[in-house]
Design a protein around this motif. Structure first.
Motif, PDB file in Angstrom:
ATOM      1  N   LEU A 119       0.830  -1.211   0.000  1.00  0.00           N
ATOM      2  CA  LEU A 119       0.000   0.000   0.000  1.00  0.00           C
ATOM      3  C   LEU A 119       0.862   1.258   0.000  1.00  0.00           C
ATOM      4  O   LEU A 119       0.555   2.240  -0.678  1.00  0.00           O
ATOM      5  CB  LEU A 119      -0.918   0.020   1.224  1.00  0.00           C
ATOM      6  CG  LEU A 119      -2.046  -0.996   1.270  1.00  0.00           C
ATOM      7  CD1 LEU A 119      -2.760  -0.915   2.613  1.00  0.00           C
ATOM      8  CD2 LEU A 119      -3.011  -0.767   0.140  1.00  0.00           C
ATOM      9  N   MET A 120       1.942   1.214   0.769  1.00  0.00           N
ATOM     10  CA  MET A 120       2.836   2.365   0.824  1.00  0.00           C
ATOM     11  C   MET A 120       3.527   2.578  -0.520  1.00  0.00           C
ATOM     12  O   MET A 120       3.663   3.718  -0.975  1.00  0.00           O
ATOM     13  CB  MET A 120       3.854   2.185   1.950  1.00  0.00           C
ATOM     14  CG  MET A 120       3.211   2.206   3.338  1.00  0.00           C
ATOM     15  SD  MET A 120       4.315   1.709   4.670  1.00  0.00           S
ATOM     16  CE  MET A 120       5.277   3.204   4.866  1.00  0.00           C
ATOM     17  N   LEU A 121       3.933   1.501  -1.157  1.00  0.00           N
ATOM     18  CA  LEU A 121       4.551   1.630  -2.483  1.00  0.00           C
ATOM     19  C   LEU A 121       3.564   2.198  -3.494  1.00  0.00           C
ATOM     20  O   LEU A 121       3.935   2.997  -4.355  1.00  0.00           O
ATOM     21  CB  LEU A 121       5.069   0.275  -2.972  1.00  0.00           C
ATOM     22  CG  LEU A 121       6.415  -0.156  -2.433  1.00  0.00           C
ATOM     23  CD1 LEU A 121       6.734  -1.572  -2.874  1.00  0.00           C
ATOM     24  CD2 LEU A 121       7.520   0.798  -2.875  1.00  0.00           C
ATOM     25  N   ALA A 122       2.312   1.790  -3.387  1.00  0.00           N
ATOM     26  CA  ALA A 122       1.294   2.306  -4.307  1.00  0.00           C
ATOM     27  C   ALA A 122       1.099   3.811  -4.121  1.00  0.00           C
ATOM     28  O   ALA A 122       0.735   4.514  -5.058  1.00  0.00           O
ATOM     29  CB  ALA A 122      -0.026   1.567  -4.094  1.00  0.00           C
ATOM     30  N   ALA A 123       1.369   4.320  -2.916  1.00  0.00           N
ATOM     31  CA  ALA A 123       1.230   5.755  -2.645  1.00  0.00           C
ATOM     32  C   ALA A 123       2.449   6.550  -3.098  1.00  0.00           C
ATOM     33  O   ALA A 123       2.427   7.777  -3.087  1.00  0.00           O
ATOM     34  CB  ALA A 123       0.996   5.982  -1.149  1.00  0.00           C
ATOM     35  N   ALA A 124       3.504   5.871  -3.511  1.00  0.00           N
ATOM     36  CA  ALA A 124       4.742   6.540  -3.934  1.00  0.00           C
ATOM     37  C   ALA A 124       4.598   7.086  -5.349  1.00  0.00           C
ATOM     38  O   ALA A 124       5.250   6.636  -6.284  1.00  0.00           O
ATOM     39  CB  ALA A 124       5.929   5.587  -3.824  1.00  0.00           C
ATOM     40  N   GLU A 125       3.741   8.056  -5.482  1.00  0.00           N
ATOM     41  CA  GLU A 125       3.458   8.703  -6.768  1.00  0.00           C
ATOM     42  C   GLU A 125       4.273   9.987  -6.889  1.00  0.00           C
ATOM     43  O   GLU A 125       4.607  10.605  -5.878  1.00  0.00           O
ATOM     44  CB  GLU A 125       1.971   9.071  -6.844  1.00  0.00           C
ATOM     45  CG  GLU A 125       1.037   7.889  -6.850  1.00  0.00           C
ATOM     46  CD  GLU A 125       1.015   7.192  -8.195  1.00  0.00           C
ATOM     47  OE1 GLU A 125       1.355   7.837  -9.214  1.00  0.00           O
ATOM     48  OE2 GLU A 125       0.685   6.004  -8.226  1.00  0.00           O
ATOM     49  N   PRO A 126       4.552  10.424  -8.106  1.00  0.00           N
ATOM     50  CA  PRO A 126       5.211  11.719  -8.260  1.00  0.00           C
ATOM     51  C   PRO A 126       4.395  12.815  -7.564  1.00  0.00           C
ATOM     52  O   PRO A 126       3.174  12.857  -7.676  1.00  0.00           O
ATOM     53  CB  PRO A 126       5.232  11.933  -9.775  1.00  0.00           C
ATOM     54  CG  PRO A 126       5.179  10.546 -10.348  1.00  0.00           C
ATOM     55  CD  PRO A 126       4.324   9.760  -9.392  1.00  0.00           C
ATOM     56  N   GLY A 127       5.065  13.647  -6.795  1.00  0.00           N
ATOM     57  CA  GLY A 127       4.393  14.732  -6.072  1.00  0.00           C
ATOM     58  C   GLY A 127       4.034  14.391  -4.640  1.00  0.00           C
ATOM     59  O   GLY A 127       3.814  15.279  -3.820  1.00  0.00           O
ATOM     60  N   ALA A 128       3.963  13.101  -4.305  1.00  0.00           N
ATOM     61  CA  ALA A 128       3.658  12.702  -2.926  1.00  0.00           C
ATOM     62  C   ALA A 128       4.873  12.964  -2.052  1.00  0.00           C
ATOM     63  O   ALA A 128       6.016  12.834  -2.502  1.00  0.00           O
ATOM     64  CB  ALA A 128       3.289  11.222  -2.878  1.00  0.00           C
ATOM     65  N   THR A 129       4.634  13.326  -0.802  1.00  0.00           N
ATOM     66  CA  THR A 129       5.751  13.496   0.131  1.00  0.00           C
ATOM     67  C   THR A 129       6.049  12.165   0.806  1.00  0.00           C
ATOM     68  O   THR A 129       5.199  11.259   0.836  1.00  0.00           O
ATOM     69  CB  THR A 129       5.436  14.549   1.218  1.00  0.00           C
ATOM     70  OG1 THR A 129       4.377  14.056   2.037  1.00  0.00           O
ATOM     71  CG2 THR A 129       5.079  15.894   0.611  1.00  0.00           C
ATOM     72  N   GLU A 130       7.247  12.075   1.363  1.00  0.00           N
ATOM     73  CA  GLU A 130       7.609  10.860   2.094  1.00  0.00           C
ATOM     74  C   GLU A 130       6.643  10.637   3.255  1.00  0.00           C
ATOM     75  O   GLU A 130       6.245   9.506   3.524  1.00  0.00           O
ATOM     76  CB  GLU A 130       9.050  10.966   2.589  1.00  0.00           C
ATOM     77  CG  GLU A 130      10.073  10.946   1.480  1.00  0.00           C
ATOM     78  CD  GLU A 130      11.514  11.110   1.940  1.00  0.00           C
ATOM     79  OE1 GLU A 130      12.397  11.032   1.084  1.00  0.00           O
ATOM     80  OE2 GLU A 130      11.752  11.310   3.155  1.00  0.00           O
ATOM     81  N   ALA A 131       6.232  11.711   3.914  1.00  0.00           N
ATOM     82  CA  ALA A 131       5.293  11.593   5.039  1.00  0.00           C
ATOM     83  C   ALA A 131       3.939  11.065   4.574  1.00  0.00           C
ATOM     84  O   ALA A 131       3.297  10.284   5.282  1.00  0.00           O
ATOM     85  CB  ALA A 131       5.124  12.940   5.734  1.00  0.00           C
ATOM     86  N   GLU A 132       3.490  11.465   3.398  1.00  0.00           N
ATOM     87  CA  GLU A 132       2.205  10.974   2.874  1.00  0.00           C
ATOM     88  C   GLU A 132       2.261   9.475   2.595  1.00  0.00           C
ATOM     89  O   GLU A 132       1.266   8.766   2.772  1.00  0.00           O
ATOM     90  CB  GLU A 132       1.828  11.742   1.606  1.00  0.00           C
ATOM     91  CG  GLU A 132       1.427  13.169   1.867  1.00  0.00           C
ATOM     92  CD  GLU A 132       1.287  14.020   0.621  1.00  0.00           C
ATOM     93  OE1 GLU A 132       0.602  15.055   0.712  1.00  0.00           O
ATOM     94  OE2 GLU A 132       1.866  13.675  -0.433  1.00  0.00           O
TER      95      GLU A 132
END
Length: 143
Positions: free
Chosen positions: A26-39
């Motif tokens: 799930l965390m890898l799926a959130a690793a989109e361009p523009g996302a912060t590390e905290a997000e």
């Protein structure tokens, strides 16, 4: 897993490991361009808590900091750094569930949709497979 431990204990350990793998996906799926590390950490954290687990450690290193693996020693991630397409991101997650630790790390290229989708599908399938096997084994012992 240690063969001297009972089936119920092995099942709890396997469940913690499967949960960590699923949550890391799930965390890898959130690793989109523009996302912060905290997000990215937040994307996994809410689900971790909802599943009854506890985060012991979460770290992300991305872009120019990825060779260092962990950018910040204390928090393990930067709340302001935004990911850019094509850069490397490392995610490390340590959690506990029912007293058992699970530690996983994965690396990915930001914006590589196909690889991320494969990872999410693989980890969710693995979680279902492990959960199903544990349930069958526990049921067979209870009979």
């Amino acid at each position: 897993m240690c063969p001297k431990r009972g089936i119920a204990e092995q099942a709890k350990e396997a469940t913690a490991q499967a949960q960590a793998a699923s949550l890391l996906a799930l965390m890898l799926a959130a690793a989109e361009p523009g996302a912060t590390e905290a997000e990215i950490v937040a994307a996994g954290a809410s689900e971790i808590v909802a599943r009854g687990a506890r985060i012991q450690y979460a770290a992300i290193a991305s872009g120019p900091f990825s060779p260092l693996y962990v950018r910040r020693a204390v928090s393990g991630y930067d709340r302001t750094r935004q990911l850019e397409r094509g850069e490397l991101v490392h995610i490390d997650l340590l959690l506990t569930l029912d007293g058992y630790y699970a530690d996983f790390q994965r690396s990915a290229i930001v914006g590589d949709q196909a690889a991320r989708l494969r990872n999410v599908v693989m980890n969710r399938s693995a979680f279902r497979l492990v959960s199903s096997a544990i349930t069958r084994r526990v049921d067979s012992i209870a009979d």
